[in-house]
Design an enzyme around this catalytic site. Structure first.
Site, PDB file in Angstrom:
ATOM      1  N   CYS A 106       0.800  -1.229   0.000  1.00 57.52           N
ATOM      2  CA  CYS A 106       0.000   0.000   0.000  1.00 57.52           C
ATOM      3  C   CYS A 106       0.827   1.271   0.000  1.00 57.52           C
ATOM      4  CB  CYS A 106      -0.947   0.006   1.206  1.00 57.52           C
ATOM      5  SG  CYS A 106      -0.124   0.231   2.803  1.00 57.52           S
TER       6      CYS A 106
ATOM      7  N   CYS B  43      -2.186  -1.774   6.341  1.00 60.64           N
ATOM      8  CA  CYS B  43      -2.827  -2.928   5.694  1.00 60.64           C
ATOM      9  C   CYS B  43      -2.383  -4.205   6.401  1.00 60.64           C
ATOM     10  CB  CYS B  43      -2.519  -2.971   4.200  1.00 60.64           C
ATOM     11  SG  CYS B  43      -0.810  -3.407   3.786  1.00 60.64           S
TER      12      CYS B  43
ATOM     13  N   ASP C 235      29.324   4.285 -11.542  1.00 57.61           N
ATOM     14  CA  ASP C 235      28.870   5.382 -10.694  1.00 57.61           C
ATOM     15  C   ASP C 235      29.290   5.096  -9.260  1.00 57.61           C
ATOM     16  OD1 ASP C 235      27.558   7.305  -9.245  1.00 57.61           O
ATOM     17  OD2 ASP C 235      25.547   6.805  -9.952  1.00 57.61           O
TER      18      ASP C 235
END
Length: 447
Positions: free
Chosen positions: A223, A245, A356
């Site tokens: 959720c 939830c 990176d």
């Protein structure tokens, strides 16, 4: 299921070509031939991966996740072999499709027949959706999902959705063993129709004092609400439930308190539990498991211990924020016990590492420098790492000695000079740096 004649002929040609190129590469000492033979074989027989996996007597075991694949694979292989089974395994760590094919081809005869009870295949998390339906594994071990090489893979929720889509297509008798302490994987398991088993920790005394900066998944995957954590063991792995939830941590199929662990670090508790749970389900006896854990030898670079010029060295591969945070945690425990004072950090930015290196700013390096001692830095991005460590110092007059050495040989020599005979030098490299470090320390290449 038999193999059609045309497929068998193409498979035999693929095997012959692959074994020829393997012999040539190794004879000329050009490397370990862990990828190219598979590249050639799949061009001759596009179904080579599927055809080989179908021949494994009791099935293929896939091991996937961001951290811990190599160590877990080696432990599970050792457990199965000590129980008397024949195992084929991509032990070089080449975990993309061509590497998987190459490893299987190594254990075939010239007609393409493979004699193995089990195949253990360490699979790159981003490659899993591309190969899992070809492999049709009997077991899948899902270890964890963390940010790793964002320039290549993206965020963990994207990888999880890809995993769910393909795993759901496997037969219902497939067994999926996953980390119940990882909210993303716990939710994944609750959506799948297969036989799901979860491992994790039940040891509140191991909770971190706070959630680290390098946390990836603290929101409910169902959720989107922020999860309520009773405590965290490692990054976002812990005891959790959603306040909005019904989602909560999956029930565990193994009691972490009943089993010792291999090597050092909380992360190796998870690796141990994953392999033990799989071995139990396959039928390995408890006494074999306990004895194997007691005598386990680390895979190359994964808490591997060596002796160099009369001094003890331990290599701790660290290639992403979570991995480096846990390495720092383990090293600090050893430092606090007075058994280490020097650390060598080697940061590279090559393709195997991820180009990176901004992820080092998500690492809690402050915890490493606060205990002082000597830190030597090296690697392609030596000054990036040195700057990160300097910014981590709250007091520049502290007892930390930071030494910068561009040349790796000089860095190792300097770190050893600052390591006393009764201490262990901890070397913390990224992946390509680990290969370079091992070549210097052992005098030979791995790949």
């Amino acid at each position: 299921m038999g193999i059609k004649l045309i497929d068998r002929v193409q498979l035999s040609l693929a095997v012959f070509a692959a074994k020829t190129i393997t012999s040539a590469i190794r004879l000329l000492r050009l490397g370990a031939a862990s990828v190219l033979p598979g590249t050639i074989a799949v061009r001759i027989q596009p179904q080579v991966l599927s055809l080989l996996c179908r021949q494994v007597k009791y099935g293929v075991i896939i091991i996937a996740g961001t951290n811990g694949k190599t160590t877990t694979s080696l432990l599970l292989r050792t457990l199965l072999e000590r129980a008397g089974w024949r195992v084929t395994h991509n032990s070089t760590g080449a975990n993309l499709q061509n590497g998987l094919i190459t490893a299987l081809l190594d254990d075939t005869n010239l007609t393409g027949n493979i004699k193995a009870d089990y195949a253990i295949l360490e699979v790159d998390e981003n490659a899993l959706p591309k190969v899992v339906l070809q492999i049709q594994p009997k077991y899948i071990l899902c270890l964890n999902l963390f940010r790793d090489q964002l320039d290549r893979y993206g965020e963990v929720d994207l990888i999880s959705r890809r995993w769910q889509k393909v795993i759901a297509q496997l037969p219902p008798e497939t067994t999926v063993i996953l980390n119940g302490d990882d909210p993303t994987l716990s939710y994944l398991g609750q959506q799948l129709p297969q036989n799901i088993l979860s491992f994790g920790l039940s040891e509140p005394e191991e909770y971190l004092e706070e959630i680290p900066h390098a946390v990836d998944s603290i929101y409910c995957p169902s959720c989107g609400q922020g999860l309520d954590y009773q405590g965290v063991y490692l990054s976002h792995l812990g005891d959790f439930k959603c306040p909005s939830c019904s989602f909560k941590k999956s029930n565990l199929a193994i009691d972490s308190r009943e089993w010792p662990q291999i090597l050092i670090g909380i992360y190796n508790k998870y690796n141990t539990l994953a392999a033990v749970l799989a071995a139990q389900r396959i039928g390995v006896a408890k006494e074999v498991i306990l004895d194997t854990i007691k005598n386990f030898q680390a895979a190359f670079g994964r808490a591997e211990e060596l002796e160099y010029h009369g001094k003890k060295v331990r290599i701790l591969l660290s290639k992403n924020p979570v991995g480096l945070n846990e390495t720092i945690r383990a090293v600090n425990q050893i430092k606090a016990a007075g058994k280490a004072s020097t650390t060598l950090m080697v940061l590279n930015d090559r393709t195997p590492d991820g180009t990176d290196v901004s992820w080092i700013w998500d690492v809690d390096t402050e915890k490493l420098v606060e205990l002082g001692g000597t830190i030597v830095v090296s690697g392609d991005r030596v000054y990036d790492m040195a700057l990160r460590l300097r910014y981590s110092q709250k007091n520049l007059d502290s007892n930390l000695k930071l030494i910068v050495k561009e040349d790796l040989n000089e860095a190792i020599a300097t770190a050893l000079e600052h390591t006393s005979a009764d201490e262990t030098l901890h070397i913390v490299p990224t992946y390509s740096a680990m290969l370079e470090v091992r070549e210097i320390l052992t005098g030979r290449k791995i790949l």
